[in-house]
Write an enzyme that holds these catalytic residues in place. Structure first.
Site, PDB file in Angstrom:
ATOM      1  NE  ARG A   1      -5.182  -0.102  13.193  1.00  0.00           N
ATOM      2  CZ  ARG A   1      -4.498   0.027  12.057  1.00  0.00           C
ATOM      3  NH1 ARG A   1      -3.173   0.021  12.075  1.00  0.00           N
ATOM      4  NH2 ARG A   1      -5.135   0.139  10.912  1.00  0.00           N
TER       5      ARG A   1
ATOM      6  CE  LYS B   1      -2.891   0.689   3.587  1.00  0.00           C
ATOM      7  NZ  LYS B   1      -2.660   2.006   4.230  1.00  0.00           N
ATOM      8  CB  SER B   2       3.785   2.306   2.033  1.00  0.00           C
ATOM      9  OG  SER B   2       3.195   2.228   3.294  1.00  0.00           O
TER      10      SER B   2
ATOM     11  NE  ARG C   1      -5.733   7.927  11.237  1.00  0.00           N
ATOM     12  CZ  ARG C   1      -4.980   7.199  10.406  1.00  0.00           C
ATOM     13  NH1 ARG C   1      -5.518   6.688   9.309  1.00  0.00           N
ATOM     14  NH2 ARG C   1      -3.724   6.977  10.688  1.00  0.00           N
TER      15      ARG C   1
ATOM     16  CB  SER D   1       4.717   9.943  11.656  1.00  0.00           C
ATOM     17  OG  SER D   1       3.879  10.028  10.511  1.00  0.00           O
TER      18      SER D   1
ATOM     19  NE  ARG E   1       6.070   6.586   0.904  1.00  0.00           N
ATOM     20  CZ  ARG E   1       5.158   6.358   1.864  1.00  0.00           C
ATOM     21  NH1 ARG E   1       4.080   5.624   1.605  1.00  0.00           N
ATOM     22  NH2 ARG E   1       5.328   6.868   3.077  1.00  0.00           N
TER      23      ARG E   1
ATOM     24  CG  ASP F   1       0.305  -0.060   9.545  1.00  0.00           C
ATOM     25  OD1 ASP F   1      -0.045   0.770  10.404  1.00  0.00           O
ATOM     26  OD2 ASP F   1       0.660   0.257   8.395  1.00  0.00           O
TER      27      ASP F   1
HETATM   28  C1  S3P Z   1       2.395   4.767   6.294  1.00  0.00           C
HETATM   29  C2  S3P Z   1       2.940   5.106   7.511  1.00  0.00           C
HETATM   30  C3  S3P Z   1       2.404   4.644   8.799  1.00  0.00           C
HETATM   31  C4  S3P Z   1       1.451   3.463   8.632  1.00  0.00           C
HETATM   32  C5  S3P Z   1       0.489   3.668   7.491  1.00  0.00           C
HETATM   33  C6  S3P Z   1       1.236   3.868   6.183  1.00  0.00           C
HETATM   34  C7  S3P Z   1       2.997   5.293   5.058  1.00  0.00           C
HETATM   35  O1  S3P Z   1       1.688   5.698   9.401  1.00  0.00           O
HETATM   36  O2  S3P Z   1       0.731   3.251   9.831  1.00  0.00           O
HETATM   37  O3  S3P Z   1      -0.376   2.558   7.366  1.00  0.00           O
HETATM   38  O4  S3P Z   1       2.692   4.785   3.962  1.00  0.00           O
HETATM   39  O5  S3P Z   1       3.808   6.225   5.145  1.00  0.00           O
HETATM   40  P1  S3P Z   1       2.380   6.784  10.364  1.00  0.00           P
HETATM   41  O6  S3P Z   1       3.256   7.653   9.557  1.00  0.00           O
HETATM   42  O7  S3P Z   1       1.221   7.551  10.947  1.00  0.00           O
HETATM   43  O8  S3P Z   1       3.102   5.973  11.410  1.00  0.00           O
END
Ligand code: S3P
Length: 442
Positions: free
Chosen positions: A357, A27-28, A128, A173, A32, A326
């Protein structure tokens, strides 16, 4: 994207899981790859893109800001970018659905373009905190008006040229880091993010891959200084997205817990900033074998062979948290079946994910008969030593895909079924989760 009808479903004691599955793209990395392709000059091609609602929200937003993004029938995505600095004013609010990553990273992009964008999302996303990105982006010159508490809906009025910034992350983060680096892409001079605790580095890897001038320097204590030279020209790329370790996590734990299981999950991304769960499960006694380690799209991957194992509870080192941030919901399920006590600490960030969570997992685990104590920053779980959990309860998923999937897996090792009140949110990150589970049960 925000109006799904609830889809309850029950999960019950499973036959052994057997076979070989491929999980969807990371997903990340998918987010990007769309964003950077949309900012490159020319055509990029992406295969293995995760086609979940979160990533589709990013695609829709990049289209609304001028990029051309097409999916071919063979599953390849073709993206024609607008060039850094070339984002267009979106005509309507950008609907981010459930996706915090889309929201925070796109706020960064908009912040250094002379456009204004309104961000809206579902009930979970609207609760959030966005202050963590509003602060640095405002320092770079963006004008941001949010709902009370720094929440969505909010409006970002970007500034071009923006003001370069050296920003020390107050929370670990990757989303905040990425928001600042993406804002830095179209900012004259050098934008720097100072990262005391390493978080996932997909943005750094991919920005470099697209030709941005990005350097990373580490101090003796491990603090990283990530510097990007702005007003970059990005070159189009061919990207192969590896499988998402955060999605693999559910089947890794399922195979460890369901007696007689022996499965292989192919093409799992194993970037060290993401692979903490595998180390922790191995420390607990999990039999997880890495087969054919290799590199795909600039990221380490391997196939994972996972066999049913007797697990033992441990104290989880809080230092691993960012590399498995996660994966805690599903780790808690593994702990519930382990022999003895598992203690987790330092997990305050879990309270601001798609749901709280810690609270939601504690409530759900209690409901299905797990002995669990919620502390300020973690859970303490006393496992059954492998005996099935009582089950026989309906659990609330709170619009959080990872909560829904975690309790679905818990349902596989219960005396009586576990019902999840709504499995629809799973489509945000893992649309074929239930089908893959059924494949392993055939
Ligand atoms: C992510 C960073 C994380 C993760 C999220 C995806 C990302 O969040 O929990 O599912 O793609 O950069 P945080 O940056 O809030 O830790």
């Amino acid at each position: 994207m925000t109006d799904q009808t609830a889809r309850p479903r029950s999960f019950s004691a499973s036959v052994p899981l057997k076979g070989r599955i491929a999980i969807p793209g990371d997903k990340s990395i998918s987010h990007r790859s769309l964003m950077l392709s949309a900012l490159a000059v020319g055509e990029s091609r992406v295969t293995g893109l995760l086609e979940g609602h979160d990533v589709l929200a990013t695609a829709a937003a990049m289209r609304a800001m001028g990029a051309s993004i097409e999916r071919r029938t063979d599953g390849e995505w073709r993206i024609h970018g607008v060039g850094v600095g070339g984002l267009l004013q979106p005509r309507e609010a950008l609907d981010m659905g459930n996706s915090g990553t889309s929201t925070r990273l796109l706020m960064g992009l908009v912040a250094s373009h002379s456009i204004t964008a309104t961000f809206v999302g579902d009930a979970s996303l609207s609760g959030r905190p966005m202050g963590r990105v509003i602060d640095p982006l405002a320092q770079m010159g963006a004008d941001i008006t949010s709902s009370p508490g720094g929440r969505l809906p909010l409006m970002v009025r970007g500034l071009a040229p923006a003001i370069p910034l050296a920003y020390r992350l107050p929370v670990a983060s990757a989303q905040v880091k990425s928001a600042v680096l993406l804002a830095g892409l179209n900012t004259p001079g050098i934008t720097e993010v100072i990262e005391p605790v390493p978080t996932r580095d997909h943005s750094e890897r991919m920005l470099r891959g697209f030709g941005a001038d990005l350097s990373v320097e580490a101090d003796a204590d491990g603090t990283r200084h990530i510097r990007i030279v702005g007003e970059a020209e990005l070159k189009p790329q061919m990207i192969v997205v590896p499988g998402d370790p955060s999605s693999a996590a559910f089947f890794i734990v399922a195979a460890l817990l369901v007696p007689g299981s022996d499965i292989t999950i192919t093409n799992v991304g194993l970037n060290p900033t993401r692979a903490g769960l595998i180390d922790v499960l191995r420390q607990m006694g999990g039999d997880i074998e890495l087969v054919d380690p290799r590199e795909v799209g600039g990221e380490p991957v391997a196939d994972l062979r996972v066999r049913h194992s007797a697990l033992t509870g441990i104290d989880v080192d809080p230092a691993v948290a960012p590399s498995m941030i996660d994966e805690f919901p599903i780790l808690f399920v593994a702990a519930a079946l382990a022999q003895g006590r598992t203690t987790t600490t330092g997990l305050d960030e879990l309270r601001v994910k798609e749901s709280d969570r810690l609270a939601v997992m504690a409530a759900g685990l209690k409901a299905i008969g797990v002995r669990v104590t919620e502390t300020e920053d973690g859970l303490i779980i006393d496992g059954t030593g492998g005996d099935p959990l009582p089950g026989s309860a309906t659990v609330a998923g709170h619009l959080d895909h990872r909560i829904c999937m975690s309790f679905a897996i818990a349902g596989l090792v219960t005396g009586s079924p576990v019902t999840i009140d709504d499995m629809a949110p799973v489509a945000t990150s893992f649309p074929n989760f239930e089908r893959l589970l059924e494949d392993l049960q055939k």
